[in-house]
Design a protein around this motif. Sequence first.
Motif, PDB file in Angstrom:
ATOM      1  N   LEU A  53       0.834  -1.191   0.000  1.00  0.00           N
ATOM      2  CA  LEU A  53       0.000   0.000   0.000  1.00  0.00           C
ATOM      3  C   LEU A  53       0.878   1.255   0.000  1.00  0.00           C
ATOM      4  N   LEU A  54       0.473   2.221  -0.819  1.00  0.00           N
ATOM      5  CA  LEU A  54       1.245   3.444  -1.013  1.00  0.00           C
ATOM      6  C   LEU A  54       0.390   4.623  -0.559  1.00  0.00           C
ATOM      7  N   SER A  55       0.726   5.202   0.588  1.00  0.00           N
ATOM      8  CA  SER A  55      -0.106   6.258   1.163  1.00  0.00           C
ATOM      9  C   SER A  55       0.055   7.575   0.417  1.00  0.00           C
ATOM     10  N   LEU A  56      -1.090   8.184   0.076  1.00  0.00           N
ATOM     11  CA  LEU A  56      -1.119   9.501  -0.554  1.00  0.00           C
ATOM     12  C   LEU A  56      -1.540  10.587   0.427  1.00  0.00           C
ATOM     13  N   TRP A  57      -1.880  10.189   1.637  1.00  0.00           N
ATOM     14  CA  TRP A  57      -2.398  11.153   2.610  1.00  0.00           C
ATOM     15  C   TRP A  57      -1.315  12.179   2.974  1.00  0.00           C
ATOM     16  N   GLY A  58      -1.704  13.422   2.992  1.00  0.00           N
ATOM     17  CA  GLY A  58      -0.775  14.477   3.389  1.00  0.00           C
ATOM     18  C   GLY A  58       0.084  15.019   2.262  1.00  0.00           C
ATOM     19  N   ILE A  59      -0.097  14.523   1.038  1.00  0.00           N
ATOM     20  CA  ILE A  59       0.681  15.029  -0.092  1.00  0.00           C
ATOM     21  C   ILE A  59      -0.004  16.297  -0.620  1.00  0.00           C
ATOM     22  N   ARG A  60       0.605  17.437  -0.361  1.00  0.00           N
ATOM     23  CA  ARG A  60      -0.027  18.719  -0.649  1.00  0.00           C
ATOM     24  C   ARG A  60      -0.214  18.955  -2.147  1.00  0.00           C
ATOM     25  N   GLU A  61       0.648  18.343  -2.968  1.00  0.00           N
ATOM     26  CA  GLU A  61       0.520  18.540  -4.424  1.00  0.00           C
ATOM     27  C   GLU A  61      -0.772  17.952  -4.986  1.00  0.00           C
ATOM     28  N   LEU A  62      -1.418  17.078  -4.229  1.00  0.00           N
ATOM     29  CA  LEU A  62      -2.642  16.438  -4.704  1.00  0.00           C
ATOM     30  C   LEU A  62      -3.904  17.052  -4.104  1.00  0.00           C
ATOM     31  N   ARG A  63      -3.740  17.956  -3.142  1.00  0.00           N
ATOM     32  CA  ARG A  63      -4.911  18.506  -2.429  1.00  0.00           C
ATOM     33  C   ARG A  63      -5.019  20.005  -2.694  1.00  0.00           C
ATOM     34  N   PHE A  64      -5.791  20.344  -3.713  1.00  0.00           N
ATOM     35  CA  PHE A  64      -5.936  21.748  -4.097  1.00  0.00           C
ATOM     36  C   PHE A  64      -7.219  21.921  -4.894  1.00  0.00           C
TER      37      PHE A  64
END
Length: 292
Positions: A53-64
């Motif tokens: 599993l590859l966590s994406l949580w907290g990656i600011r480049e994806l949350r906008f």
Amino acid sequence: MRGDPAAHELVAPGTLDGVLALLAQEPGQWTPIAGGTELMVAYAAGRLASKKLLSLWGIRELRFISVAADAIAIGAGSTFLDVRADPTVSTEFPLLAQAASWIGSIANQSRATLGGNLVNGSPAADSSPALLVYDAEVEFVSLRGRRRVPYSEFHIGYKRNLLAPDELLYALHLPRRFAQHRQYIRKVGTRRAMAISKTALAGCALVEQGVVREIRLAAASVAAFPTRLYRAEDAVLAKVLDPGTIPAARAAALAEIAPIDDIRSTAEYRRIVTANLLQEFLSALAGNGEEQ
């Protein structure tokens, strides 16, 4: 059977570049996990097949959520609470804001992401009908570059999509051109909140002097994936909505959907209710009712 943490590996690179590097190094081996509202349910029940599993949580480049003159871009890591709270989404894309309010509880909406909802690929996905009628595009990213395709082409089968093994869903793009359109969305479920839909329908139409100049219809829970109702659209496009065209659109919709029986509903119930929702929207467009 319960999930066994020793059976899974979870890594959190913390950056988009780090995620893409792992996907490129071992394509198809890693399962990205965003908010985890779907995968963790499967894990708790011992049904999570993915071992890496590859966590994406907290990656600011994806949350906008960014707004340009002609379009709005929503990062795949944006939560449904982000979507609900954005003033441009609420004002110009009310169907998406409404759908975001249907995603479980406020706690779920604070974790569940728009990208995760789409990649999970549930036929009952709440956000999908709205995105389909808004002509959304999906943007993919990998170390090889970026590409965009219409969201209407994203799903290619039950729980299957166009993402390559080394790609990540990066953003959704919605054109800002619906201010004059009549809009409709309705979900039918066991309860008004925190329920998976039995069926749902979204519609967006431009009517001038009684003639349907533009229309898009989309439904959930009536096929292997959320889908546009192209035949129903064709039945009314460039026509006056009258006692003849609305039944024709209803018949076209019934011919093109293929729901199933499951624990939430029967196929026949889904067929009839979907057709009823369509009739409700078209009747409102014709001046015989109000959109919901």
